[in-house]
Write a protein that holds these residues in place. Sequence first.
Motif, PDB file in Angstrom:
ATOM      1  N   ALA A   1      -5.754   1.025   2.491  1.00  0.00           N
ATOM      2  CA  ALA A   1      -6.923  -0.157   3.538  1.00  0.00           C
ATOM      3  C   ALA A   1      -5.330   0.118   5.156  1.00  0.00           C
ATOM      4  O   ALA A   1      -5.750   0.165   5.930  1.00  0.00           O
ATOM      5  CB  ALA A   1      -7.319  -1.361   4.291  1.00  0.00           C
ATOM      6  N   ASP A   2      -3.993  -0.412   4.558  1.00  0.00           N
ATOM      7  CA  ASP A   2      -3.222  -0.730   5.521  1.00  0.00           C
ATOM      8  C   ASP A   2      -2.598   1.283   5.874  1.00  0.00           C
ATOM      9  O   ASP A   2      -2.212   1.070   7.008  1.00  0.00           O
ATOM     10  CB  ASP A   2      -1.776  -1.545   5.259  1.00  0.00           C
ATOM     11  CG  ASP A   2      -1.831  -2.928   4.677  1.00  0.00           C
ATOM     12  OD1 ASP A   2      -2.696  -3.121   4.840  1.00  0.00           O
ATOM     13  OD2 ASP A   2      -1.238  -2.804   3.656  1.00  0.00           O
TER      14      ASP A   2
ATOM     15  N   VAL B   1      -4.865   3.192   5.940  1.00  0.00           N
ATOM     16  CA  VAL B   1      -5.481   3.971   6.879  1.00  0.00           C
ATOM     17  C   VAL B   1      -5.441   3.663   8.909  1.00  0.00           C
ATOM     18  O   VAL B   1      -5.702   4.747   9.301  1.00  0.00           O
ATOM     19  CB  VAL B   1      -7.320   4.055   5.832  1.00  0.00           C
ATOM     20  CG1 VAL B   1      -8.156   4.272   7.693  1.00  0.00           C
ATOM     21  CG2 VAL B   1      -7.030   4.667   5.188  1.00  0.00           C
ATOM     22  N   ARG B   2      -5.012   2.298   8.374  1.00  0.00           N
ATOM     23  CA  ARG B   2      -4.771   1.537   9.630  1.00  0.00           C
ATOM     24  C   ARG B   2      -3.810   2.466  10.583  1.00  0.00           C
ATOM     25  O   ARG B   2      -4.167   2.354  11.608  1.00  0.00           O
ATOM     26  CB  ARG B   2      -4.639   0.132   9.672  1.00  0.00           C
ATOM     27  CG  ARG B   2      -6.184  -0.323   9.245  1.00  0.00           C
ATOM     28  CD  ARG B   2      -5.651  -1.768   9.668  1.00  0.00           C
ATOM     29  NE  ARG B   2      -5.033  -2.683   8.767  1.00  0.00           N
ATOM     30  CZ  ARG B   2      -6.031  -3.053   7.524  1.00  0.00           C
ATOM     31  NH1 ARG B   2      -6.813  -3.250   7.559  1.00  0.00           N
ATOM     32  NH2 ARG B   2      -5.114  -3.612   6.774  1.00  0.00           N
ATOM     33  N   ALA B   3      -2.197   2.601   9.901  1.00  0.00           N
ATOM     34  CA  ALA B   3      -1.403   3.444  10.160  1.00  0.00           C
ATOM     35  C   ALA B   3      -1.922   4.559  10.633  1.00  0.00           C
ATOM     36  O   ALA B   3      -1.110   4.911  11.666  1.00  0.00           O
ATOM     37  CB  ALA B   3      -0.447   3.130   9.345  1.00  0.00           C
ATOM     38  N   ASP B   4      -2.555   5.847   9.766  1.00  0.00           N
ATOM     39  CA  ASP B   4      -2.475   6.649  10.603  1.00  0.00           C
ATOM     40  C   ASP B   4      -3.611   7.327   9.936  1.00  0.00           C
ATOM     41  O   ASP B   4      -3.785   7.942   9.426  1.00  0.00           O
ATOM     42  CB  ASP B   4      -1.245   7.503   9.538  1.00  0.00           C
ATOM     43  CG  ASP B   4      -0.719   9.171   9.872  1.00  0.00           C
ATOM     44  OD1 ASP B   4      -1.834   9.567  10.895  1.00  0.00           O
ATOM     45  OD2 ASP B   4      -0.626   9.822   9.471  1.00  0.00           O
ATOM     46  N   PRO B   5      -5.198   6.951  10.445  1.00  0.00           N
ATOM     47  CA  PRO B   5      -6.146   7.517  10.222  1.00  0.00           C
ATOM     48  C   PRO B   5      -6.684   8.801  10.062  1.00  0.00           C
ATOM     49  O   PRO B   5      -7.068   9.527   8.922  1.00  0.00           O
ATOM     50  CB  PRO B   5      -6.996   7.041  11.376  1.00  0.00           C
ATOM     51  CG  PRO B   5      -6.306   6.530  12.346  1.00  0.00           C
ATOM     52  CD  PRO B   5      -4.940   6.449  11.868  1.00  0.00           C
ATOM     53  N   LYS B   6      -5.977   9.491  11.659  1.00  0.00           N
ATOM     54  CA  LYS B   6      -5.997  11.565  11.339  1.00  0.00           C
ATOM     55  C   LYS B   6      -5.633  11.769   9.966  1.00  0.00           C
ATOM     56  O   LYS B   6      -6.130  12.948   9.475  1.00  0.00           O
ATOM     57  CB  LYS B   6      -5.348  11.701  12.344  1.00  0.00           C
ATOM     58  CG  LYS B   6      -6.251  11.157  13.966  1.00  0.00           C
ATOM     59  CD  LYS B   6      -5.048  12.121  15.047  1.00  0.00           C
ATOM     60  CE  LYS B   6      -5.615  11.307  16.214  1.00  0.00           C
ATOM     61  NZ  LYS B   6      -4.584  11.840  17.942  1.00  0.00           N
TER      62      LYS B   6
ATOM     63  N   GLU C   1       1.864  -2.720   0.752  1.00  0.00           N
ATOM     64  CA  GLU C   1       0.886  -1.790   1.407  1.00  0.00           C
ATOM     65  C   GLU C   1      -0.041  -1.422   0.561  1.00  0.00           C
ATOM     66  O   GLU C   1       0.149  -1.299  -0.657  1.00  0.00           O
ATOM     67  CB  GLU C   1       1.239  -0.655   1.968  1.00  0.00           C
ATOM     68  CG  GLU C   1       1.297   0.611   2.106  1.00  0.00           C
ATOM     69  CD  GLU C   1       2.185   1.587   3.140  1.00  0.00           C
ATOM     70  OE1 GLU C   1       2.089   1.954   4.116  1.00  0.00           O
ATOM     71  OE2 GLU C   1       2.613   2.078   1.846  1.00  0.00           O
ATOM     72  N   THR C   2      -1.715  -0.923   1.385  1.00  0.00           N
ATOM     73  CA  THR C   2      -2.824  -1.581   0.861  1.00  0.00           C
ATOM     74  C   THR C   2      -3.467  -0.099   1.141  1.00  0.00           C
ATOM     75  O   THR C   2      -3.050   0.467   2.145  1.00  0.00           O
ATOM     76  CB  THR C   2      -4.005  -2.126   0.712  1.00  0.00           C
ATOM     77  OG1 THR C   2      -4.486  -2.573   1.513  1.00  0.00           O
ATOM     78  CG2 THR C   2      -2.985  -3.528   0.264  1.00  0.00           C
TER      79      THR C   2
END
Length: 121
Positions: free
Chosen positions: A88-89, A91-96, A85-86
């Motif tokens: 970026a992953d 942020v993509r999964a839970d940007p809020k 998991e990075t």
Amino acid sequence: MAKLLLNLRYVPDDEAADVCAFLDEAGIPWYQTRPSPFGISSGGIWLRDNDDLPRAKALMAAYQARRQDRARAAQAQAERDGTAETFADIVRADPKRVVLIVIAIVFLIGLMAVPGYMLSR
């Protein structure tokens, strides 16, 4: 008198089961308390006899070292495979959530800077 060996707050079920298993293997009598319904206590694994505490702590230290080695090996393998998991992953999964955390960090830094700014004037 009973001694607490492991507080179960944030302990995964598999780790608690492993601890119970190695205590049984070693013949150390123990019991487990469950978390309270209101979250006041998180439960724990207790030793019935104080005299067993040094041996149980030694077993626990060895178990934790093995578990740490397995976790590090799994993380290293995931990094080699490209499945780790990075940021970026996340942020993509839970940007809020990420945006709210960044806003909170900026707010707190600003709040901490206010006294210095006020004193410098």
